[in-house]
Design a protein around this motif. Structure first.
Motif, PDB file in Angstrom:
ATOM      1  N   UNK A  28       3.174  -1.161  14.704  1.00 54.97           N
ATOM      2  CA  UNK A  28       2.305  -2.198  14.152  1.00 54.97           C
ATOM      3  C   UNK A  28       2.641  -2.463  12.693  1.00 54.97           C
ATOM      4  N   UNK A  29       2.200  -3.604  12.225  1.00 57.38           N
ATOM      5  CA  UNK A  29       2.408  -3.938  10.824  1.00 57.38           C
ATOM      6  C   UNK A  29       1.438  -3.156   9.942  1.00 57.38           C
ATOM      7  N   UNK A  30       1.850  -2.979   8.715  1.00 58.51           N
ATOM      8  CA  UNK A  30       0.966  -2.331   7.750  1.00 58.51           C
ATOM      9  C   UNK A  30      -0.215  -3.246   7.470  1.00 58.51           C
ATOM     10  N   UNK A  31      -1.417  -2.676   7.467  1.00 60.10           N
ATOM     11  CA  UNK A  31      -2.616  -3.481   7.232  1.00 60.10           C
ATOM     12  C   UNK A  31      -3.440  -2.904   6.088  1.00 60.10           C
ATOM     13  N   UNK A  32      -4.112  -3.807   5.386  1.00 63.94           N
ATOM     14  CA  UNK A  32      -4.995  -3.395   4.313  1.00 63.94           C
ATOM     15  C   UNK A  32      -6.280  -2.809   4.875  1.00 63.94           C
ATOM     16  N   UNK A  33      -6.708  -1.695   4.322  1.00 65.06           N
ATOM     17  CA  UNK A  33      -7.923  -1.013   4.764  1.00 65.06           C
ATOM     18  C   UNK A  33      -9.039  -1.183   3.749  1.00 65.06           C
ATOM     19  N   UNK A  34      -8.732  -0.944   2.485  1.00 63.92           N
ATOM     20  CA  UNK A  34      -9.763  -0.993   1.458  1.00 63.92           C
ATOM     21  C   UNK A  34      -9.108  -1.154   0.093  1.00 63.92           C
ATOM     22  N   UNK A  35      -9.892  -1.646  -0.845  1.00 58.88           N
ATOM     23  CA  UNK A  35      -9.426  -1.822  -2.221  1.00 58.88           C
ATOM     24  C   UNK A  35     -10.618  -1.643  -3.155  1.00 58.88           C
ATOM     25  N   UNK A  36     -10.345  -1.111  -4.325  1.00 58.23           N
ATOM     26  CA  UNK A  36     -11.365  -1.031  -5.363  1.00 58.23           C
ATOM     27  C   UNK A  36     -10.821  -1.672  -6.622  1.00 58.23           C
ATOM     28  N   UNK A  37     -11.603  -2.571  -7.176  1.00 55.59           N
ATOM     29  CA  UNK A  37     -11.169  -3.312  -8.350  1.00 55.59           C
ATOM     30  C   UNK A  37     -11.437  -2.516  -9.610  1.00 55.59           C
ATOM     31  N   UNK A  95     -13.569  -3.667  -1.323  1.00 57.61           N
ATOM     32  CA  UNK A  95     -13.216  -4.526  -0.204  1.00 57.61           C
ATOM     33  C   UNK A  95     -12.852  -3.629   0.987  1.00 57.61           C
ATOM     34  N   UNK A  96     -13.226  -4.088   2.171  1.00 58.40           N
ATOM     35  CA  UNK A  96     -12.917  -3.326   3.380  1.00 58.40           C
ATOM     36  C   UNK A  96     -12.501  -4.287   4.497  1.00 58.40           C
ATOM     37  N   UNK A  97     -11.570  -3.844   5.293  1.00 63.49           N
ATOM     38  CA  UNK A  97     -11.271  -4.584   6.513  1.00 63.49           C
ATOM     39  C   UNK A  97     -12.437  -4.377   7.471  1.00 63.49           C
ATOM     40  N   UNK A  98     -12.715  -5.361   8.290  1.00 62.59           N
ATOM     41  CA  UNK A  98     -13.906  -5.323   9.134  1.00 62.59           C
ATOM     42  C   UNK A  98     -13.969  -4.068  10.002  1.00 62.59           C
ATOM     43  N   UNK A  99     -12.840  -3.600  10.469  1.00 60.83           N
ATOM     44  CA  UNK A  99     -12.838  -2.493  11.426  1.00 60.83           C
ATOM     45  C   UNK A  99     -13.285  -1.163  10.827  1.00 60.83           C
ATOM     46  N   UNK A 100     -13.366  -1.070   9.501  1.00 59.34           N
ATOM     47  CA  UNK A 100     -13.776   0.193   8.890  1.00 59.34           C
ATOM     48  C   UNK A 100     -15.082   0.070   8.111  1.00 59.34           C
ATOM     49  N   UNK A 101     -15.639  -1.116   8.035  1.00 62.23           N
ATOM     50  CA  UNK A 101     -16.891  -1.301   7.296  1.00 62.23           C
ATOM     51  C   UNK A 101     -17.981  -0.426   7.881  1.00 62.23           C
ATOM     52  N   UNK A 102     -18.706   0.246   6.998  1.00 63.32           N
ATOM     53  CA  UNK A 102     -19.773   1.131   7.439  1.00 63.32           C
ATOM     54  C   UNK A 102     -19.296   2.532   7.769  1.00 63.32           C
ATOM     55  N   UNK A 157      -6.421  -7.186   0.121  1.00 65.44           N
ATOM     56  CA  UNK A 157      -6.031  -6.393   1.283  1.00 65.44           C
ATOM     57  C   UNK A 157      -4.703  -6.880   1.867  1.00 65.44           C
ATOM     58  N   UNK A 158      -3.928  -7.528   1.026  1.00 65.56           N
ATOM     59  CA  UNK A 158      -2.644  -8.074   1.467  1.00 65.56           C
ATOM     60  C   UNK A 158      -1.505  -7.202   0.929  1.00 65.56           C
ATOM     61  N   UNK A 159      -0.615  -6.798   1.787  1.00 69.00           N
ATOM     62  CA  UNK A 159       0.484  -5.918   1.398  1.00 69.00           C
ATOM     63  C   UNK A 159       1.279  -6.491   0.230  1.00 69.00           C
ATOM     64  N   UNK A 160       1.577  -7.772   0.274  1.00 65.47           N
ATOM     65  CA  UNK A 160       2.410  -8.402  -0.739  1.00 65.47           C
ATOM     66  C   UNK A 160       1.803  -8.451  -2.130  1.00 65.47           C
ATOM     67  N   UNK A 161       0.512  -8.175  -2.216  1.00 65.06           N
ATOM     68  CA  UNK A 161      -0.160  -8.200  -3.513  1.00 65.06           C
ATOM     69  C   UNK A 161       0.184  -6.983  -4.362  1.00 65.06           C
ATOM     70  N   UNK A 162       0.650  -5.928  -3.697  1.00 65.34           N
ATOM     71  CA  UNK A 162       0.792  -4.638  -4.346  1.00 65.34           C
ATOM     72  C   UNK A 162       2.236  -4.360  -4.766  1.00 65.34           C
ATOM     73  N   UNK A 163       2.363  -3.822  -5.973  1.00 65.81           N
ATOM     74  CA  UNK A 163       3.686  -3.591  -6.558  1.00 65.81           C
ATOM     75  C   UNK A 163       4.117  -2.127  -6.541  1.00 65.81           C
TER      76      UNK A 163
END
Length: 124
Positions: A41-50, A57-64, A106-112
């Motif tokens: 599978x492709x790499x997916x964003x799970x969570x982020x903290x600003x 931020x959370x992907x729907x599948x892990x919220x809660x 939560x986008x892979x391309x955003x991260x350096x």
């Protein structure tokens, strides 16, 4: 440099806490994200903290179930994962960004900057 740790084998319904330790830069001007990649599978964003205001931020599948937090004194970001499911099985990565690409938290391309992964396996 980012160092992820804390993965392991756990039964469904169990918990794990992942850690992401940074060296060479602080979290005051870098936002930290957690990503995961399951086999085939492709790499997916799970969570982020600003770093700006602590917005999470959370992907729907892990919220809660998952909670991201930061300890600035330790330069470490945590991902507390509760009520784990077999579908959470993946290699988990932490990454850092300054949100310069406008692609979303939560986008892979955003991260350096990326750390090595840590394996999380949830048995049914």
């Amino acid at each position: 440099q980012l160092q992820a740790s804390g993965g392991g084998l756990v039964q469904a319904g169990g918990s794990l806490r992942l850690s992401c330790a940074a060296s060479g830069f602080g979290f005051d001007d870098h936002h930290i994200g957690w990503f995961r990649q399951a086999p085939g599978k492709e790499r997916e964003g799970v969570s982020c903290i600003s770093s700006d205001d602590g917005t999470t931020y959370y992907v729907d599948s892990v919220k809660g179930r998952f909670t991201i937090s930061v300890d600035n004194a330790k330069n470490t970001v945590y991902l507390q994962m509760n009520k784990l499911k077999p579908e959470d099985t993946a290699v988990y990565y932490c990454a850092a960004t300054q949100f310069e690409h406008g692609l979303g938290p939560l986008t892979v391309g955003e991260y350096d900057y990326w750390g090595q992964g840590t394996q999380v396996t949830v048995s049914s």
